[in-house]
Every structure is written in structure tokens, then in C-alpha cells.
Design a protein around this motif. Structure first.
Motif, PDB file in Angstrom:
ATOM      1  N   VAL A 184       5.302  -6.585   8.093  1.00 21.80           N
ATOM      2  CA  VAL A 184       4.612  -5.673   7.243  1.00 21.80           C
ATOM      3  C   VAL A 184       5.052  -4.226   6.761  1.00 21.80           C
ATOM      4  CG1 VAL A 184       2.646  -6.824   8.392  1.00 21.80           C
ATOM      5  CG2 VAL A 184       4.396  -5.104   9.644  1.00 21.80           C
ATOM      6  N   ILE A 185       4.847  -3.365   5.826  1.00 21.96           N
ATOM      7  CA  ILE A 185       5.244  -2.277   6.329  1.00 21.96           C
ATOM      8  C   ILE A 185       3.979  -0.840   6.892  1.00 21.96           C
ATOM      9  CG2 ILE A 185       5.415  -0.410   4.161  1.00 21.96           C
ATOM     10  CD1 ILE A 185       7.151  -2.993   3.660  1.00 21.96           C
ATOM     11  N   SER A 186       4.798  -0.468   7.097  1.00 24.68           N
ATOM     12  CA  SER A 186       3.933   0.687   8.151  1.00 24.68           C
ATOM     13  C   SER A 186       3.557   1.686   6.987  1.00 24.68           C
ATOM     14  CB  SER A 186       5.016   1.382   9.608  1.00 24.68           C
ATOM     15  OG  SER A 186       5.794   2.328   8.301  1.00 24.68           O
ATOM     16  N   ASP A 187       2.841   2.636   7.640  1.00 28.17           N
ATOM     17  CA  ASP A 187       1.547   3.619   6.669  1.00 28.17           C
ATOM     18  C   ASP A 187       1.954   4.514   6.533  1.00 28.17           C
ATOM     19  OD1 ASP A 187       0.238   4.627   9.240  1.00 28.17           O
ATOM     20  OD2 ASP A 187      -1.140   3.318   8.824  1.00 28.17           O
ATOM     21  N   ALA A 188       1.841   5.413   6.117  1.00 26.61           N
ATOM     22  CA  ALA A 188       2.182   7.217   6.495  1.00 26.61           C
ATOM     23  C   ALA A 188       2.220   7.857   7.696  1.00 26.61           C
ATOM     24  CB  ALA A 188       1.301   8.181   5.083  1.00 26.61           C
ATOM     25  N   ASP A 189       1.198   6.824   8.465  1.00 27.97           N
ATOM     26  CA  ASP A 189       1.135   7.619  10.259  1.00 27.97           C
ATOM     27  C   ASP A 189       2.279   6.175  10.976  1.00 27.97           C
ATOM     28  OD1 ASP A 189       0.352   9.900  11.251  1.00 27.97           O
ATOM     29  OD2 ASP A 189      -2.123   8.580  11.807  1.00 27.97           O
ATOM     30  N   GLY A 190       3.439   5.382  10.074  1.00 25.31           N
ATOM     31  CA  GLY A 190       4.115   5.051  11.348  1.00 25.31           C
ATOM     32  C   GLY A 190       3.335   3.593  11.631  1.00 25.31           C
ATOM     33  N   CYS A 191       1.958   3.868  11.363  1.00 23.81           N
ATOM     34  CA  CYS A 191       1.481   2.653  11.818  1.00 23.81           C
ATOM     35  C   CYS A 191       1.387   1.571  11.456  1.00 23.81           C
ATOM     36  CB  CYS A 191      -0.378   3.127  11.923  1.00 23.81           C
ATOM     37  SG  CYS A 191      -0.994   2.012  12.915  1.00 23.81           S
ATOM     38  N   PHE A 192       1.204  -0.450  12.284  1.00 22.11           N
ATOM     39  CA  PHE A 192       1.248  -0.970  11.608  1.00 22.11           C
ATOM     40  C   PHE A 192       0.356  -2.150  12.478  1.00 22.11           C
ATOM     41  CE2 PHE A 192       4.919  -1.995  15.171  1.00 22.11           C
ATOM     42  CZ  PHE A 192       4.066  -2.262  15.319  1.00 22.11           C
ATOM     43  N   GLN A 193       0.307  -2.916  10.966  1.00 26.17           N
ATOM     44  CA  GLN A 193      -0.765  -4.219  11.990  1.00 26.17           C
ATOM     45  C   GLN A 193      -1.294  -5.496  10.927  1.00 26.17           C
ATOM     46  OE1 GLN A 193      -4.660  -3.008  13.108  1.00 26.17           O
ATOM     47  NE2 GLN A 193      -5.496  -4.696  12.231  1.00 26.17           N
ATOM     48  N   ALA A 194      -0.845  -6.426  12.011  1.00 21.55           N
ATOM     49  CA  ALA A 194      -0.420  -7.759  10.985  1.00 21.55           C
ATOM     50  C   ALA A 194      -2.102  -8.203  11.873  1.00 21.55           C
ATOM     51  CB  ALA A 194       0.919  -8.064  11.539  1.00 21.55           C
ATOM     52  N   ASP A 195      -1.901  -9.582  10.390  1.00 20.97           N
ATOM     53  CA  ASP A 195      -2.725 -10.442  11.180  1.00 20.97           C
ATOM     54  C   ASP A 195      -1.982 -11.634  10.651  1.00 20.97           C
ATOM     55  OD1 ASP A 195      -5.702 -11.514  11.608  1.00 20.97           O
ATOM     56  OD2 ASP A 195      -5.406 -12.437   9.873  1.00 20.97           O
ATOM     57  N   ILE A 196      -1.431 -12.358  11.920  1.00 17.51           N
ATOM     58  CA  ILE A 196      -0.599 -13.589  11.751  1.00 17.51           C
ATOM     59  C   ILE A 196      -1.624 -14.787  11.847  1.00 17.51           C
ATOM     60  CG2 ILE A 196       0.995 -14.801  13.197  1.00 17.51           C
ATOM     61  CD1 ILE A 196       1.703 -11.618  13.896  1.00 17.51           C
ATOM     62  N   PHE A 251       2.963  14.460  21.991  1.00 21.70           N
ATOM     63  CA  PHE A 251       2.226  15.310  19.996  1.00 21.70           C
ATOM     64  C   PHE A 251       3.079  15.829  19.771  1.00 21.70           C
ATOM     65  CE2 PHE A 251      -1.179  15.380  23.231  1.00 21.70           C
ATOM     66  CZ  PHE A 251      -2.930  14.725  21.859  1.00 21.70           C
ATOM     67  N   LEU A 252       4.672  15.138  19.711  1.00 22.03           N
ATOM     68  CA  LEU A 252       5.468  15.882  19.260  1.00 22.03           C
ATOM     69  C   LEU A 252       6.320  14.915  18.284  1.00 22.03           C
ATOM     70  CD1 LEU A 252       8.016  18.024  21.692  1.00 22.03           C
ATOM     71  CD2 LEU A 252       6.769  18.831  19.786  1.00 22.03           C
ATOM     72  N   VAL A 253       5.353  13.698  18.240  1.00 22.96           N
ATOM     73  CA  VAL A 253       5.508  12.748  17.069  1.00 22.96           C
ATOM     74  C   VAL A 253       6.380  12.957  16.086  1.00 22.96           C
ATOM     75  CG1 VAL A 253       4.419  11.176  19.326  1.00 22.96           C
ATOM     76  CG2 VAL A 253       3.599  12.153  16.660  1.00 22.96           C
ATOM     77  N   ARG A 254       7.187  11.887  15.587  1.00 22.07           N
ATOM     78  CA  ARG A 254       7.195  12.153  14.180  1.00 22.07           C
ATOM     79  C   ARG A 254       7.737  10.937  13.560  1.00 22.07           C
ATOM     80  NH1 ARG A 254      13.330  14.191  11.289  1.00 22.07           N
ATOM     81  NH2 ARG A 254      12.272  13.617   8.788  1.00 22.07           N
ATOM     82  N   PRO A 255       6.619  10.013  12.843  1.00 19.47           N
ATOM     83  CA  PRO A 255       6.302   8.889  12.696  1.00 19.47           C
ATOM     84  C   PRO A 255       7.779   8.419  11.583  1.00 19.47           C
ATOM     85  CG  PRO A 255       4.395   9.937  12.232  1.00 19.47           C
ATOM     86  CD  PRO A 255       5.310  11.004  12.470  1.00 19.47           C
ATOM     87  N   TYR A 256       7.497   6.968  11.167  1.00 16.75           N
ATOM     88  CA  TYR A 256       8.159   6.818  10.102  1.00 16.75           C
ATOM     89  C   TYR A 256       7.840   6.052   9.112  1.00 16.75           C
ATOM     90  CZ  TYR A 256      13.149   4.766   9.581  1.00 16.75           C
ATOM     91  OH  TYR A 256      15.141   4.484   8.952  1.00 16.75           O
ATOM     92  N   PRO A 257       7.469   5.846   8.449  1.00 16.89           N
ATOM     93  CA  PRO A 257       6.533   5.841   7.480  1.00 16.89           C
ATOM     94  C   PRO A 257       7.320   4.779   6.636  1.00 16.89           C
ATOM     95  CG  PRO A 257       6.494   8.077   6.518  1.00 16.89           C
ATOM     96  CD  PRO A 257       7.948   7.483   7.864  1.00 16.89           C
ATOM     97  N   ASN A 258       6.146   3.974   5.893  1.00 15.84           N
ATOM     98  CA  ASN A 258       6.926   3.451   4.787  1.00 15.84           C
ATOM     99  C   ASN A 258       8.068   2.463   4.980  1.00 15.84           C
ATOM    100  OD1 ASN A 258       4.583   4.594   3.437  1.00 15.84           O
ATOM    101  ND2 ASN A 258       5.571   6.078   3.012  1.00 15.84           N
ATOM    102  N   THR A 259       8.271   2.010   5.517  1.00 15.89           N
ATOM    103  CA  THR A 259       8.727   0.659   6.454  1.00 15.89           C
ATOM    104  C   THR A 259       8.927  -0.115   6.845  1.00 15.89           C
ATOM    105  OG1 THR A 259      11.191   1.334   7.949  1.00 15.89           O
ATOM    106  CG2 THR A 259       9.523   1.640   8.939  1.00 15.89           C
ATOM    107  N   LEU A 260      10.085  -1.378   6.683  1.00  8.92           N
ATOM    108  CA  LEU A 260       9.781  -1.982   7.160  1.00  8.92           C
ATOM    109  C   LEU A 260       9.784  -2.989   8.731  1.00  8.92           C
ATOM    110  CD1 LEU A 260       9.704  -5.366   6.044  1.00  8.92           C
ATOM    111  CD2 LEU A 260      12.113  -5.633   6.621  1.00  8.92           C
TER     112      LEU A 260
END
Length: 357
Positions: A101-113, A80-89
Motif C-alpha cells: 500500500v502507499i501511505s497518504d499525506a499524513d503517513g497513514c496506511f490502511q489495507a483490506d487484506i 506531537f513533534l511527529v513528521r509523517p512519511y507521506p506517499n511511500t511504499l
């Protein structure tokens, strides 16, 4: 200032304070270098769903499993010491397809390919790159690999909860849940008696030697615990599957672990059902939290796709409510089983023809 060498040739200047912080994180087996995690995705003959996280800081994989309370405590807290990388390619490579895709504020990315040509059934490799948007020339800060599943033709698919469905977790009581989570590890924790055998029979029912009925594990547990859950599942011989977990939590939120929102779990299940609209599904959960309510809602909306609902009896206070919800499921013509022991669920599966032994 000193300079730290990162993967792929990326360098960063670091102060004395930064060096001390880096040293402490290393002791905790936490990396402050960029990381890409690609989770197991899924798809059909028209498109693939790929997802993951990018981090500035994250836990390194656990290598030793010593059953010592303090060691287990640190091993979980560092998740739980994670630090996301937000809004990046993030650039994704699947077969001949390349998607950004661009990651969201939580560093999460999802793509429908989209797939111009259907891929053969089975697991397919996915590669992801974290791309700097500030450095010139273009710099790859980190890479990660994962897999995406295109299921073989099957009699049915299974969607299972995790905590208190197959993993003993005491989710109904937050103090007990935290005690188990923080003082044990993925090797010392136990599944319910008989649950692995039941799941293996469901996975292998009515299929050939080279295929199985796919499993999707959808849980209120956070993505922080992905490696923990995967290690537990593999060690105990649960069917290989796709995992859909809940949004990340920070260290300050660790006391709220496992407390996801009702609608997000429903939405994740709905996404799977809508990816395979002609497929039958078996739902497996427990009565410790919201599974009976969520599954009854799923049955109401996707009646024709649900073959059977299994709910493990964990929380006596929820028994009356759960019985009423199971009756509503049965009223829609969907088989159900509210059970205390996995042997009873297995007998029910045999009775209704889901398994043949």
C-alpha cells in the motif's frame, strides 16, 4: 558532513546543523530515523483490516513515569513533534499474505487484506516494512510489528469511547482537558470509579474461559496519543481491544487535541459494524461532546445490531439534549442507560441480562 547509520544498512549524510538538531531531538527522546507503527487491526473470516503510520520523525516509547509536571509536559508535547512519511511504499505480511500500500499525506496506511482461507479466532501477527522508492537496489528503511484480531464467537461486542467514558479527561472544558493531559501521565491519571469492573464483566459475560466479548475503543483523541492510551488501559486492567483514533495533529494544533469531526467517528464505528453484520453491539460513551448524537445516528441506521447504549453523565448543560436522544434510542427498541456512576450502569447490565453478576 558526517554520515549517520540507519537500521537495515541505510546511510544518510548529515550536516553540522543536522547533527545539532539530531542531538536536541535525542535529548527529547525523539527519533529522526524512519519508523513504522502498526496498530491493532481487526477482521472476519473473509478479510482483515490493517492500519498504521510511517514516520520520518516520532517519539520514542516512554520508559519512566515520574509524576513531575514539567517532565509530563515534555513527554506529551513530543508526541506531537511527529513528521509523517507521506506517499511511500509499505509492504505488509500477514500469515501467507503479502500486500503493498502507499501511505497518504499524513503517513497513514490502511489495507483490506482478503483471506482465501479463514484464519482461526484470536490475535494474529502483522509485519510491515517501509520501502524506499528512490534507492536502488530496493532498501527497507524500517520495520514494525502489530496484531490483528479475529474475534471468537461471542454474545456481543463492545464499542467504547475513551475520554470521559472511562478515562477522566474533562473534555467539555478545553482548559481543564489540556491541564490534565499536559501535567499528568498514563500512570498518574485515573479511570472513573467502577468502570474497569463493569468493562471486565462485559468482556467476560456468557463466554468460555479462553474467549471474551471483543472491545473496540473509538475516540476523537489523535493517533499521537496511541501509546499513551494503550499504557493507561493496560495499567488499569481494561479489556484488551482494538483502537480506532483520529488523524494526527502537529505541535501547532495541540490546543485542539480531542476535537475530532462528527462524521469521522461515525464512519469508524460503521466500519466495525459492517465487518460483523450478524453481531450484536453495546455502545458506551459520555455526554461531554458528541457521543449521544453519534450513537443515536448509529442506532437509526443499524438498529438490529445495537443491543444497548450507555452514556455517562458528565456535562450538566447537555442533560436535556441527551435525555431526548436516549428517548429516541429507546423508541427504536434499543435499551439505554444514562448514568452518573458506573455502579448504576453495572446494575442495568445485570437487569437486562448482559452480565450475570
Amino acid at each position: 558532513m558526517d554520515t549517520v547509520q540507519f537500521p537495515f544498512g541505510y546511510k544518510q549524510k548529515i550536516s553540522l546543523k543536522g547533527r545539532l538538531k539530531h542531538y536536541l531531538l535525542t535529548l527529547l527522546r525523539v527519533t529522526d530515523q524512519p519508523v513504522v507503527k502498526v496498530y491493532r487491526g481487526f477482521g472476519n473470516d473473509k478479510h482483515l483490516t490493517v492500519y498504521g503510520h510511517v514516520f520520518r520523525r516520532s517519539a520514542m516509547p516512554r520508559q519512566k513515569y515520574r509524576d513531575i509536571d514539567f517532565i509530563n509536559l515534555l513527554a506529551v508535547l513530543r508526541l506531537f513533534l511527529v513528521r509523517p512519511y507521506p506517499n511511500t511504499l509499505v509492504r505488509l505480511y500477514v500469515e501467507d499474505q503479502t500486500v503493498q500500500v502507499i501511505s497518504d499525506a499524513d503517513g497513514c496506511f490502511q489495507a483490506d487484506i482478503p483471506l482465501p482461507v479463514p484464519l482461526p479466532p484470536g490475535w494474529h501477527s502483522v509485519r510491515a516494512q517501509l520501502i524506499s522508492q528512490t534507492l536502488t537496489p530496493e532498501t527497507v528503511l524500517a520495520e514494525g510489528e502489530g496484531q490483528v484480531l479475529l474475534p471468537h464467537p461471542s454474545q456481543f461486542m463492545c464499542i467504547s469511547d475513551i475520554d470521559d467514558t472511562f478515562l477522566v479527561s474533562h473534555s467539555a472544558t478545553i482548559a481543564k482537558r489540556l491541564l490534565v493531559l499536559l501535567t499528568e501521565n498514563a500512570h498518574s491519571r485515573m479511570p472513573f470509579e467502577g468502570v474497569v469492573a463493569h468493562y471486565q464483566l462485559l468482556a467476560g459475560a456468557n463466554n468460555g474461559l479462553h474467549a471474551s466479548n471483543p472491545f473496540f475503543y473509538v475516540s476523537s483523541s489523535e493517533w499521537n496519543l496511541y501509546d499513551y492510551i494503550l499504557e493507561f488501559s493496560q495499567k488499569n486492567g481494561l479489556p484488551e481491544g482494538v483502537y480506532r483514533l483520529s488523524p494526527l495533529k502537529r505541535l501547532s494544533q495541540v490546543l485542539k487535541t480531542g476535537k475530532g469531526k462528527h462524521h469521522t467517528k461515525f464512519d469508524r464505528i460503521a466500519q466495525i459494524l459492517e465487518t460483523y453484520p450478524d453481531q450484536q453491539f453495546v455502545l458506551l460513551g459520555d455526554d461531554s461532546q458528541q457521543d449521544p448524537i453519534i450513537y443515536e445516528s448509529v442506532v437509526q441506521r443499524y438498529t438490529q445490531q445495537i443491543r444497548c447504549v450507555y452514556i455517562r453523565q458528565i456535562h450538566a448543560k447537555h442533560k436535556g439534549r441527551t435525555i431526548a436522544l436516549m428517548a429516541r434510542i429507546e423508541a427504536k427498541g434499543v435499551a439505554s442507560c444514562y448514568f452518573a456512576h458506573s455502579a448504576d450502569a453495572r446494575q442495568h447490565s445485570l437487569k437486562i441480562g448482559l452480565i450475570d453478576r
